[in-house]
Design an enzyme around this catalytic site. Structure first.
Site, mmCIF file in Angstrom:
data_model
loop_
_atom_site.group_PDB
_atom_site.id
_atom_site.type_symbol
_atom_site.label_atom_id
_atom_site.label_comp_id
_atom_site.label_asym_id
_atom_site.label_seq_id
_atom_site.Cartn_x
_atom_site.Cartn_y
_atom_site.Cartn_z
ATOM 1 N N GLY A 196 0.820 -1.209 0.000
ATOM 2 C CA GLY A 196 0.000 0.000 0.000
ATOM 3 C C GLY A 196 0.851 1.254 0.000
ATOM 4 O O GLY A 196 1.877 1.317 0.672
ATOM 5 N N ASP B 189 -0.542 2.048 8.598
ATOM 6 C CA ASP B 189 -1.113 1.325 9.738
ATOM 7 C C ASP B 189 -0.264 1.409 11.004
ATOM 8 O O ASP B 189 -0.766 1.140 12.092
ATOM 9 C CB ASP B 189 -1.310 -0.147 9.372
ATOM 10 C CG ASP B 189 -2.449 -0.364 8.389
ATOM 11 O OD1 ASP B 189 -3.222 0.588 8.154
ATOM 12 O OD2 ASP B 189 -2.569 -1.474 7.848
ATOM 13 N N ARG C 225 0.984 -5.374 -6.333
ATOM 14 C CA ARG C 225 1.198 -6.635 -5.635
ATOM 15 C C ARG C 225 1.462 -7.726 -6.675
ATOM 16 O O ARG C 225 0.868 -7.728 -7.748
ATOM 17 C CB ARG C 225 -0.012 -6.984 -4.770
ATOM 18 C CG ARG C 225 -0.321 -5.886 -3.748
ATOM 19 C CD ARG C 225 -1.462 -6.256 -2.821
ATOM 20 N NE ARG C 225 -1.916 -5.100 -2.046
ATOM 21 C CZ ARG C 225 -1.344 -4.662 -0.947
ATOM 22 N NH1 ARG C 225 -0.265 -5.278 -0.473
ATOM 23 N NH2 ARG C 225 -1.811 -3.618 -0.299
ATOM 24 N N ASP D 262 4.934 -4.641 6.351
ATOM 25 C CA ASP D 262 5.367 -5.952 6.822
ATOM 26 C C ASP D 262 5.488 -6.964 5.683
ATOM 27 O O ASP D 262 6.475 -7.693 5.589
ATOM 28 C CB ASP D 262 4.369 -6.444 7.880
ATOM 29 C CG ASP D 262 4.813 -7.734 8.537
ATOM 30 O OD1 ASP D 262 5.735 -7.681 9.357
ATOM 31 O OD2 ASP D 262 4.237 -8.790 8.209
ATOM 32 N N ARG E 299 -6.237 -3.304 9.854
ATOM 33 C CA ARG E 299 -6.804 -4.655 9.914
ATOM 34 C C ARG E 299 -6.437 -5.357 11.221
ATOM 35 O O ARG E 299 -7.296 -5.929 11.877
ATOM 36 C CB ARG E 299 -6.318 -5.486 8.724
ATOM 37 C CG ARG E 299 -6.893 -5.026 7.393
ATOM 38 C CD ARG E 299 -6.544 -6.001 6.277
ATOM 39 N NE ARG E 299 -5.104 -6.142 6.091
ATOM 40 C CZ ARG E 299 -4.373 -5.342 5.326
ATOM 41 N NH1 ARG E 299 -4.941 -4.334 4.691
ATOM 42 N NH2 ARG E 299 -3.072 -5.526 5.194
ATOM 43 N N THR F 286 4.131 2.449 5.888
ATOM 44 C CA THR F 286 2.754 1.973 5.941
ATOM 45 C C THR F 286 1.961 2.863 6.875
ATOM 46 O O THR F 286 2.440 3.213 7.958
ATOM 47 C CB THR F 286 2.663 0.511 6.418
ATOM 48 O OG1 THR F 286 1.291 0.197 6.743
ATOM 49 C CG2 THR F 286 3.516 0.259 7.651
ATOM 50 N N ASP G 199 1.965 -0.636 11.972
ATOM 51 C CA ASP G 199 1.891 -1.974 12.561
ATOM 52 C C ASP G 199 3.219 -2.714 12.544
ATOM 53 O O ASP G 199 3.252 -3.930 12.731
ATOM 54 C CB ASP G 199 0.826 -2.805 11.838
ATOM 55 C CG ASP G 199 1.097 -2.937 10.336
ATOM 56 O OD1 ASP G 199 2.023 -2.277 9.836
ATOM 57 O OD2 ASP G 199 0.359 -3.690 9.673
#
Length: 318
Positions: A10, A126, A71, A102, A170, A124, A128
């Site tokens: 992303g 996120d 992707r 990740d 997510r 990213t 995360d």
């Protein structure tokens, strides 16, 4: 010396700032730099372009990534990873800088295991990636969410409603947590905390009884659809409940000063790490310092949830 650079997964605001920092730091050291378009898919298809100082002019303030991203299912296979390593060797690329989350950095680890010299940069929204306190794009995404929620709250107040605002995340609820804390959201629904919807609705009604005219509920996408929560909350509270999914607006836009600086330092550190002969690493920020951490260690580092921030947010939103 030849350095390749790609962005994968992303997109995130600040990726262009990281590209710029890598390219110009590498050129400072008299390295040749190659941009690999469309991530690992572009690498497999040999979509590779030489970059110079002008290639990255006037991109610092732009969202997205000039190298674009995609992707690749083939890259997830052993055959795809072997082909990617062969392409790098064919082009004489000595080191590969990978900017992504990740999944992208796990792909980088696969290439490292095939003998490719790798330096990763976590990008990213996120946030995360457990090895780094912050990832490129997160701060901008939170700021975008805060701006949108301010506008949503105006309408929520005018109509005496509850509004469920869904943001990305997510498995990590950091966007919902940080944005919710900043806007004074009345409730947070995030993957790290088991959802007690009856308890949340009880708090919303208690606030209404004290005179609150409206409420904001922050929802991380990993916990389900805002439409389902709107229906359940309205049934339990008998208060008109609407929802908004902020979606891809969180991933776009000009990066904040924090993300520009984070990307600049990480890009510079990536090249300096290569100069020092230390590869197979990810550049992370920990307590304001930039460090090169082995890929295996970084990917194995669990994300630490800010439970203190969640607790304070809940306390302040009564």
């Amino acid at each position: 010396m030849k350095i390749g650079i790609l962005t994968s997964g992303g997109d995130a605001p600040g990726m262009n700032a990281a590209i710029r920092a890598v390219v110009r730091s590498a050129l400072y050291h008299k390295f040749d730099v190659y941009g690999i378009n469309r991530g690992y898919a572009g690498l497999l298809e040999k979509d590779i372009t030489p970059l110079n100082v002008y290639s990255v002019a006037d991109i610092l303030q732009k969202g997205g990534t000039i190298l674009r991203t995609s992707r690749s299912e083939f890259f997830t296979t052993e055959a795809g990873q072997k082909r990617a390593a062969d392409v790098l060797q064919e082009y004489g690329i000595d080191h590969l800088v990978v900017i992504g989350g990740d999944g992208s950095l796990n792909g980088a680890l696969k290439l490292k295991q095939l003998g490719v010299s790798i330096v990763g940069i976590p990008g990213t929204i996120d946030n995360d990636f457990g090895a780094s306190d912050f990832t490129i794009g997160f701060d901008t995404a939170v700021s975008t969410a805060i701006d949108a929620i301010g506008k949503i709250r105006d309408t929520t107040f005018s109509h005496n409603r509850i509004n469920v605002v869904q943001v990305m995340g997510r498995t990590c609820g950091d966007i919902a947590l940080y944005a919710g804390f900043s806007v004074g959201a009345e409730a947070l629904i995030i993957p790290e905390i088991e959802t007690n919807l009856e308890g949340i609705c009880g708090r919303l009604l208690a606030g209404k009884d004290r005179g609150k005219l409206h409420s904001i509920v922050m929802l991380a996408e990993g916990c389900g659809s805002y439409r389902d929560y709107c229906k359940k909350i309205e049934e339990l509270t008998q208060v008109t409940t609407k929802g908004t999914n902020l979606g891809y607006i969180q991933r776009g836009g000009s990066p904040s000063h924090f993300d520009r600086n984070l990307a600049g330092f990480m890009g510079y550190k990536a090249v300096e790490t290569i100069v020092e002969g230390n590869t197979g690493v990810v550049i992370v920020q920990r307590k304001g310092e930039y460090k090169a951490v082995p890929l295996e260690e970084a990917l194995a580092t669990p994300k630490v949830f800010r439970r203190d921030m969640y607790k304070i947010s809940k306390m302040l939103s009564i």
